[in-house]
Design a protein around this motif. Structure first.
Motif, PDB file in Angstrom:
ATOM      1  N   ALA A   1      -8.758   1.220   6.026  1.00  0.00           N
ATOM      2  CA  ALA A   1      -8.394   1.247   4.600  1.00  0.00           C
ATOM      3  C   ALA A   1      -9.601   0.969   3.714  1.00  0.00           C
ATOM      4  CB  ALA A   1      -7.290   0.229   4.338  1.00  0.00           C
TER       5      ALA A   1
ATOM      6  N   LEU B   1      -7.159  -3.960  -0.074  1.00  0.00           N
ATOM      7  CA  LEU B   1      -5.834  -4.454   0.307  1.00  0.00           C
ATOM      8  C   LEU B   1      -5.596  -5.895  -0.125  1.00  0.00           C
ATOM      9  CD1 LEU B   1      -5.544  -2.955   3.900  1.00  0.00           C
ATOM     10  CD2 LEU B   1      -4.593  -2.055   1.767  1.00  0.00           C
TER      11      LEU B   1
ATOM     12  N   TYR C   1      -1.925   4.394   7.639  1.00  0.00           N
ATOM     13  CA  TYR C   1      -2.576   3.281   8.329  1.00  0.00           C
ATOM     14  C   TYR C   1      -1.868   2.956   9.639  1.00  0.00           C
ATOM     15  CZ  TYR C   1      -4.933   2.621   3.840  1.00  0.00           C
ATOM     16  OH  TYR C   1      -5.654   2.796   2.692  1.00  0.00           O
TER      17      TYR C   1
ATOM     18  N   LYS D   1      -8.369  -3.106   7.847  1.00  0.00           N
ATOM     19  CA  LYS D   1      -9.315  -3.052   6.723  1.00  0.00           C
ATOM     20  C   LYS D   1     -10.398  -1.997   6.946  1.00  0.00           C
ATOM     21  CE  LYS D   1      -8.494  -7.448   4.557  1.00  0.00           C
ATOM     22  NZ  LYS D   1      -9.075  -8.649   3.976  1.00  0.00           N
TER      23      LYS D   1
ATOM     24  N   THR E   1       0.841  -1.192   0.000  1.00  0.00           N
ATOM     25  CA  THR E   1       0.000   0.000   0.000  1.00  0.00           C
ATOM     26  C   THR E   1       0.878   1.243   0.000  1.00  0.00           C
ATOM     27  OG1 THR E   1      -1.690   1.271   1.162  1.00  0.00           O
ATOM     28  CG2 THR E   1      -0.218  -0.052   2.530  1.00  0.00           C
TER      29      THR E   1
ATOM     30  N   GLU F   1      -9.503   1.531  -0.015  1.00  0.00           N
ATOM     31  CA  GLU F   1      -8.478   0.794  -0.772  1.00  0.00           C
ATOM     32  C   GLU F   1      -8.689  -0.702  -0.576  1.00  0.00           C
ATOM     33  OE1 GLU F   1      -3.602   0.411  -0.890  1.00  0.00           O
ATOM     34  OE2 GLU F   1      -4.531   1.740   0.557  1.00  0.00           O
TER      35      GLU F   1
END
Length: 99
Positions: free
Chosen positions: A84, A89, A17, A81, A11, A87
């Protein structure tokens, strides 16, 4: 005996994060972090170490037994998660090292 598990998450937002995870748990634990490294001591016998590079987030969990290691793997991934959510992952795979 300490059991260790590691995961590498590709990432470009690794530092963000890392800081979100550390800030989240700093209300409960004596978390220490910089934009590049984090240490989340969940208990005397359990902790999560984080390292951010420009292209990935490294996560390492230490615990004194496999059951605690498995629980922490799930908790850390679940929180990551959530932070994020914009995004994808992909599948996060943990690799265990002999204790």
């Amino acid at each position: 005996m300490i059991h260790t598990s590691e995961a590498r998450v590709p990432t470009a937002a690794a530092s963000r994060y890392l800081q979100q995870l550390c800030k989240h748990w700093s209300h409960k634990f004596a978390v220490e972090y910089t934009p590049e490294r984090g240490n989340i001591p969940f208990a005397d016998d359990r902790r999560c170490l984080l390292q951010a590079t420009p292209d990935h987030l490294m996560m390492q969990i230490e615990a004194n037994d496999d059951a605690a290691l498995t629980r922490l793997e799930g908790v850390v991934v679940d929180h990551l998660k959530r932070f994020a959510f914009r995004e994808h992952l992909g599948e996060i795979t943990w690799h265990r090292t002999p204790g």
